[in-house]
Scaffold this active site. Sequence first.
Site, PDB file in Angstrom:
ATOM      1  NE  ARG A 163      -3.455   0.183  -0.249  1.00 53.94           N
ATOM      2  CZ  ARG A 163      -4.075   0.475  -1.451  1.00 53.94           C
ATOM      3  NH1 ARG A 163      -3.915  -0.466  -2.472  1.00 53.94           N
ATOM      4  NH2 ARG A 163      -4.596   1.416  -1.550  1.00 53.94           N
ATOM      5  CB  VAL A 164       3.418   2.568   2.166  1.00 54.08           C
ATOM      6  CG1 VAL A 164       4.512   3.963   2.394  1.00 54.08           C
ATOM      7  CG2 VAL A 164       2.533   2.761   3.436  1.00 54.08           C
ATOM      8  CB  SER A 214       2.825   4.902  12.422  1.00 49.34           C
ATOM      9  OG  SER A 214       2.310   6.131  13.680  1.00 49.34           O
ATOM     10  CB  CYS A 215      -0.536   6.711   8.969  1.00 46.67           C
ATOM     11  SG  CYS A 215      -1.465   5.194   9.496  1.00 46.67           S
ATOM     12  NE  ARG A 226      -5.656  -1.946  12.211  1.00 51.72           N
ATOM     13  CZ  ARG A 226      -4.875  -3.006  11.964  1.00 51.72           C
ATOM     14  NH1 ARG A 226      -5.514  -4.050  11.391  1.00 51.72           N
ATOM     15  NH2 ARG A 226      -3.732  -3.061  12.464  1.00 51.72           N
ATOM     16  CG  ASN A 255      -5.277   4.955   6.654  1.00 48.92           C
ATOM     17  OD1 ASN A 255      -6.431   5.590   6.743  1.00 48.92           O
ATOM     18  ND2 ASN A 255      -4.873   3.886   6.019  1.00 48.92           N
TER      19      ASN A 255
END
EC number: 1.2.1.72
Length: 342
Positions: free
Chosen positions: A11-12, A153-154, A235, A317
């Site tokens: 994802r990143v 972190s995000c 979550r 995020n």
Amino acid sequence: MIRVAINGFGRVGRNVLRALYETGQNKQIQIVAINELAEPEGVAHLLKYDTAHGRFRFPVVLDNQQLVVAGDHITLLQQENIRDLPWAQLDIDVVLECTGVNNERVHGEQHIAQGAKKVLFSQPCGPDVDATIIMGINEESLKASDSIVSAGSCTTNCIVPVIQVLDEAFSVSSGTITTIHSSMHDQQVIDAYHPDLRRTRAASQSIIPVDTKLARGIERVLPKFAGKFEAIAVRVPTINVSAMDLSVTLDAKVTIDDVNQALKTVKNGRLNGILDFTEEPLVSVDFNHDAHSCIVDGTQTRVSHKQLVKLLVWCDNEWGFSNRMIDIVLVMNTLSLGNTGK
């Protein structure tokens, strides 16, 4: 041109590449290589088509073992071991360590042993890395000699700028945070085994409490708050955009207008591009693909007994954090060119 390699194209990693091209910063930062164990066809497909961020508007094709993005050739590697990566041969300036599993200084040292000049981790690391940098907060502390760096972190990038603004304006005594985070890849589509029993459950069907080290991350960047913040995380069944429920006790007495005005002031000042502020009646999807680290929702600001303040802070995020990775690479390069390290 800064020569960059991405280790781990999840994802990143993919969003960093997308952001480089969407913002035109690919003219300053060249992605030379991507190390990803997945098959090249999958790498190309997931770069072109993304459920959260839509179709990539630049052409992507495969040419043997190269990914060609808008005419730029990127070498694709499939190495499990960092010690097998050809960073010296490729003359890599910065490795973006985005696997999500390599988070120790030794992993950064392995990249450097292979010829990379610097390493930037896309996740929190231990205190033995050279620096943990949160843009808008402490990037000025980065030195040219810092070769192994974490971008935090995000969630740290989202909440620390807000805490810093409140502390400068009103003096923060302590606080608690609830992270309301979109589902992630370490959760299950349907019930299945996982070492964390809560994460054995289907991600789309429950709000799932998970562990978080956010409070420790705040302390690392703002050491004056050691022992003064605690955090929990859940979550939720969305695929992107998260929210932070922040409660702080202030030394000063304030009103809602005082708090909101302090946050509005910095969004066009020193935190421009990092912190944003809105009073529109928005929902999480409205912040998808927003490059800010944090967006304060002024409609949700609450004050109790003049010193207890509650805020709702949004962030994409994925996209916001990926843009901060790029920002840090540019800072690292500027320092290297100026050779101002001590």
